[in-house]
Motif scaffolding. Structure first.
Motif, short mmCIF file in Angstrom:
data_model
loop_
_atom_site.label_atom_id
_atom_site.label_comp_id
_atom_site.label_asym_id
_atom_site.label_seq_id
_atom_site.Cartn_x
_atom_site.Cartn_y
_atom_site.Cartn_z
N ARG A 1 -7.18 9.67 -0.74
CA ARG A 1 -6.42 9.33 0.53
C ARG A 1 -6.95 7.79 0.91
O ARG A 1 -6.38 7.01 1.31
CB ARG A 1 -6.70 10.17 1.63
N PHE B 1 4.89 1.73 1.68
CA PHE B 1 6.18 1.62 0.75
C PHE B 1 7.44 2.12 1.52
O PHE B 1 8.52 1.50 1.17
CB PHE B 1 5.68 2.62 -0.40
N LYS C 1 0.88 3.02 -9.86
CA LYS C 1 1.86 3.43 -10.46
C LYS C 1 1.56 5.01 -10.98
O LYS C 1 2.18 5.73 -11.30
CB LYS C 1 2.48 2.81 -11.70
N TRP D 1 13.62 4.92 -6.05
CA TRP D 1 13.54 4.00 -5.14
C TRP D 1 14.16 2.78 -5.13
O TRP D 1 14.18 2.20 -6.22
CB TRP D 1 11.80 3.73 -4.88
N LEU E 1 0.16 8.69 6.02
CA LEU E 1 -0.60 9.63 5.18
C LEU E 1 -0.93 10.89 6.09
O LEU E 1 -1.54 10.58 7.06
CB LEU E 1 -1.83 9.14 4.45
N ILE F 1 -4.88 4.36 -9.13
CA ILE F 1 -5.58 4.68 -7.94
C ILE F 1 -7.19 4.44 -8.04
O ILE F 1 -7.68 4.08 -7.04
CB ILE F 1 -5.14 5.94 -7.27
N LEU G 1 0.69 -1.24 0.08
CA LEU G 1 -0.07 0.12 -0.10
C LEU G 1 0.81 1.19 0.16
O LEU G 1 1.99 1.19 0.16
CB LEU G 1 -0.99 -0.05 1.28
N TYR G 2 0.34 2.37 -0.32
CA TYR G 2 1.11 3.56 -0.26
C TYR G 2 1.95 3.77 1.00
O TYR G 2 3.06 4.21 0.86
CB TYR G 2 0.14 4.75 -0.78
N SER G 3 0.97 3.76 1.90
CA SER G 3 1.85 4.00 3.33
C SER G 3 2.75 2.76 3.92
O SER G 3 3.70 3.29 4.74
CB SER G 3 0.57 4.18 4.39
N LEU H 1 -5.55 5.18 -1.47
CA LEU H 1 -4.41 4.87 -1.24
C LEU H 1 -4.22 3.90 -0.17
O LEU H 1 -3.50 3.20 -0.22
CB LEU H 1 -3.56 6.20 -0.98
N ASN H 2 -5.21 3.83 0.75
CA ASN H 2 -5.14 2.81 1.90
C ASN H 2 -5.85 1.47 1.63
O ASN H 2 -5.91 0.49 2.32
CB ASN H 2 -6.08 3.25 2.99
N LYS I 1 -3.03 -1.58 -3.79
CA LYS I 1 -1.67 -1.83 -3.66
C LYS I 1 -0.92 -1.68 -5.12
O LYS I 1 -1.54 -1.98 -6.15
CB LYS I 1 -1.64 -3.30 -3.39
#
Length: 355
Positions: free
Chosen positions: A61, A22, A71, A35, A47, A76, A18-20, A64-65, A68
């Motif tokens: 937001r 990463f 890009k 990265w 976040l 999203i 997930l974004y958080s 983003l949670n 997965k």
């Protein structure tokens, strides 16, 4: 360029995060702008808090949670290979936000005892509270209840008990009231994505009594009357009627001179054209060269009266009331058809003055 095994492994790991999450597995190398897989250390990703009244940012937001390995922004907002138009829609499809059914039911229940004015205030309060996940859906489900008293109010305000309003006009009046309520509390409909905005041009003509009088007809009874008239027409009358209506419906414009001796049904054709155009909520202007002829067409008046033709007309005469911005000018601009009965009885200077 083909990826090596290390890059393929990194990409596979990234797809599962997930974004958080990463930053827990990867490190951002500023100089290389790249990265790389984290080899040591530990970092917690998080976040920034986004309140519900931030609109699309808030729904992004939420996504983003739950998404997965995104890009890009399209990733999203993609649900089951369908790219949603908004992040709000994506949240709705994933079941991350409610369908607002309880708020729709609340408005419907309140309609049993509350006025339209009360319901519009209730709706604006719900908007400001940030509780509505899909305000557009709530609006579409309840706009008829929210505009319940609009027609009565406008009839009383304009002192026109025969006034009729279209659905678009009812919606606009309701939206204007809601917008006024929101602005009193420092908000606006523009802050709620997808919500329609009031269009003042749609209802501006309600300040014009000439236009209002020309629209104040019972459309249902006129449609029934027109059906009876069409069934009674002769072939020749139907031919004239169809040719004129074809020009009206296709906005082709044109000037038609219909002539015939008394009793051939010229006035009957005028009445048929009148009922058809007015039944569609459009403006039909009927004038005649004499008062008696004017009374034979519904809503008919003398040409001198309606078009402000001078009594002592000459080659230099003009119609003083037909000028930019006047009520009469707006009426003529909006008119789909203008009938001038008994035209040969009028001096040519009258037509020149109007033109």
């Amino acid at each position: 360029m083909a990826c090596n095994n290390s890059e393929q492994r990194d990409m596979q790991i990234a797809k599962e995060l997930l974004y958080s999450q990463f930053p827990t597995k990867f490190v951002w190398k500023k100089k290389e702008r790249h990265w790389s897989l984290r080899k040591k250390g530990f970092t917690i990703g998080r976040l920034v808090h986004v309140p519900p009244n931030c609109g699309e940012l808030y729904f992004m937001r939420i996504m983003l949670n739950h998404v997965k390995g995104p890009k890009c922004f399209e990733d999203i907002g993609t649900v089951d290979e369908y790219v949603c138009a908004t992040f709000r829609e994506a949240c709705y499809k994933l079941g991350l936000i409610g369908d607002d059914r309880e708020y729709i039911d609340a408005i419907k229940q309140a309609a049993d005892w509350g006025s339209g004015f009360y319901l519009r205030n209730l709706f604006s309060n719900l908007l400001q509270s940030g509780k509505l996940s899909m305000p557009t859906t709530v609006w579409e489900e309840t706009w008829q209840l929210l505009s319940d008293d609009i027609l009565y109010r406008q009839r009383k305000l304009l002192k026109n008990p025969a006034l009729q309003l279209t659905d678009e006009e009812l919606k606009n009046y309701a939206l204007m009231d809601i917008e006024n309520s929101l602005q009193l509390n420092g908000s606006s409909l523009t802050r709620f994505q997808g919500m329609p905005l009031p269009d003042s041009s749609t209802t501006a003509h309600h300040r014009n009594t000439l236009v209002m009088d020309a629209l104040s007809y019972d459309k249902k009874s006129l449609r029934e009357e027109n059906e009876r008239q069409l069934s009674s027409m002769t072939d020749e009358q139907r031919s004239v009627y169809n040719e004129i209506m074809d020009a009206v419906l296709k906005n082709r414009g044109g000037v038609f001179f219909v002539y015939g001796y008394g009793g051939t049904g010229k006035t009957f054709i005028w009445r048929s054209l009148c009922s058809r155009i007015r039944s569609k909520g459009e403006i039909f202007v009927a004038v005649a060269s004499s008062g008696i002829a004017a009374t034979l067409i519904p809503g008919g008046v003398t040409a001198h009266s309606r078009l402000s033709i001078p009594l002592n007309v000459n080659e230099d005469s003009t119609c003083s009331q037909i000028k930019p911005g006047s009520d009469l000018t707006e009426l003529l601009i909006r008119a789909k058809l203008i009938i001038w009965d008994e035209a040969p009885m009028t001096l040519k200077h009258s037509f020149e003055a109007v033109e």
